[in-house]
Design an enzyme around this catalytic site. Structure first.
Site: not given
Ligand SMILES: *Cc1c(COP(=O)(O)O)cnc(C)c1O
Length: 354
Positions: A35, A244
């Site tokens: 993702k 800044y």
């Molecule tokens: C993001 C996510 C994962 C992966 O989690 P990690 O901590 O990055 O391994 C797995 N399952 C769901 C539902 C997620 O949202």
């Protein structure tokens, strides 16, 4: 070359996937979470490398991400969409062969009405109160839903990175109560759950951050290296201020390098006066405020003026940088800006980088 170079080691990603896969017994499949464009590192090249290493099942957050991934991977990959079947997504879910993970009674109804017979999974709510079907709704819906042959029942742990947290065992008990005896494939663990122990395995794990070299998978190989070009160097006299709001003042004569990356590239402003930039093993402090396109670094400790300095490297990984910024490695990675020149490193045959 004025933009920073983000080196992404696809071999390290596949090695991390193999290492996580090897922690679970042979009957447990290991998916890959890609993702948010593969945690900011490029979903297409990352997923292609993982396919070449043997991964077949992938998870994304959005239907749009699933479509892009299908175009990158071809027909063989199983692509799951965590946000489920959203209004208006039916056409794309069907045409691109995506598997929605249904999260609510409304999504279940929409899916069965619009895409009768199309594969689906379900997310069940066990204690995180984010996505998933509640226990009461599940009791009511389960007979009809199970009769339609879901491919996967899953839930997500809220505290898997904290082994002592009581919610881990509570979520596990609720998940078992909701799914035992269904005969459907189950998935419960992300990276943290895999590290917690074998009672969380079920049939499929879904690691994300561990693939990309982040905590809690502390044994992971580092994946990202970020090298930033030096645009200008100047000599400061004691008392000269930098950046800044003049938040840093040279305590003595100093050499200050100005580098071409800033908060528009994901270098959080919270890193002002906190991070270090590396030349080999020598760390040089980031001094003054991070600005939109530039940072300033005290390179007085260096004998020469390098062409680039590294913000991410073996000496300062994503979790080190996250600690300096008061955040987590996930946010460091997914914030990495679009202006970097992304260089993919891969030795495995059959892996095309772009
Ligand atoms: C993001 C996510 C994962 C992966 O989690 P990690 O901590 O990055 O391994 C797995 N399952 C769901 C539902 C997620 O949202």
């Amino acid at each position: 070359m004025a933009s920073g170079i983000l080196h992404i080691d696809l071999d390290a990603i596949t090695a991390n996937w193999r290492a996580l896969d090897a922690m679970t017994p042979a009957g447990v499949q290991t998916a890959a979470m890609v993702k948010a464009d593969g945690y900011g590192l490029g979903a297409a090249p990352v997923a292609r490398a993982l396919m070449a290493a043997g991964a077949r099942r992938f998870f994304v957050a959005l239907t749009e991400e699933g479509v892009a991934l299908r175009l990158a991977l071809g027909p063989e990959a199983e692509i799951h969409v965590l946000s489920g079947h959203m209004q208006g997504d039916g056409g794309r879910i069907a045409s691109f062969g995506l598997i929605p993970i249904l999260n609510s009674p409304a999504q279940v109804e929409r899916h069965f009405t619009e895409l009768h017979g199309h594969p689906f999974g379900l997310q069940l709510e066990t204690g995180m109160n984010r996505l998933g079907i509640d226990a009461a709704d599940w009791r009511r819906l389960a007979p009809a839903v199970l009769a339609r042959g879901p491919g996967l029942l899953m839930s997500h742990m809220a505290c898997a990175d904290d082994p002592a947290h009581p919610l881990n065992a509570e979520q596990l008990a609720r998940f078992c109560a909701m799914t035992d005896g269904t005969g459907v494939a189950r998935s419960f663990s992300a990276t943290g759950g895999i590290l917690l122990g074998r009672q969380y395995d079920f049939d499929l794990t879904r690691p994300g951050i561990g693939l990309y070299g982040g905590a809690p998978f502390r044994a992971a190989q580092p994946v990202a290296r970020l090298s930033l070009p030096v645009v200008q160097v100047r000599a400061l006299a004691p008392g000269d201020a930098v950046g800044y709001n003049a938040t840093w003042t040279a305590p003595g004569p100093a050499r200050i390098a100005t580098l071409a990356a800033g908060y528009a590239d994901g270098l959080f402003r919270a890193l002002s006066n906190r991070a270090r930039l590396f030349h080999g093993r020598t760390g040089c402090p980031l001094v003054g405020r991070v600005s939109m396109d530039l940072i300033t670094v005290d390179i007085s400790a260096l004998a020469d003026t390098p062409e680039t300095l590294d913000l991410l490297c073996p000496a300062q990984g994503i979790d080190d940088l996250a600690a300096a910024a008061g955040t987590i490695g996930y946010e460091i990675l997914t914030a990495l800006g679009l202006r970097y020149d992304r260089h993919y490193v891969a030795s495995a045959p059959g892996v095309r980088a772009a």
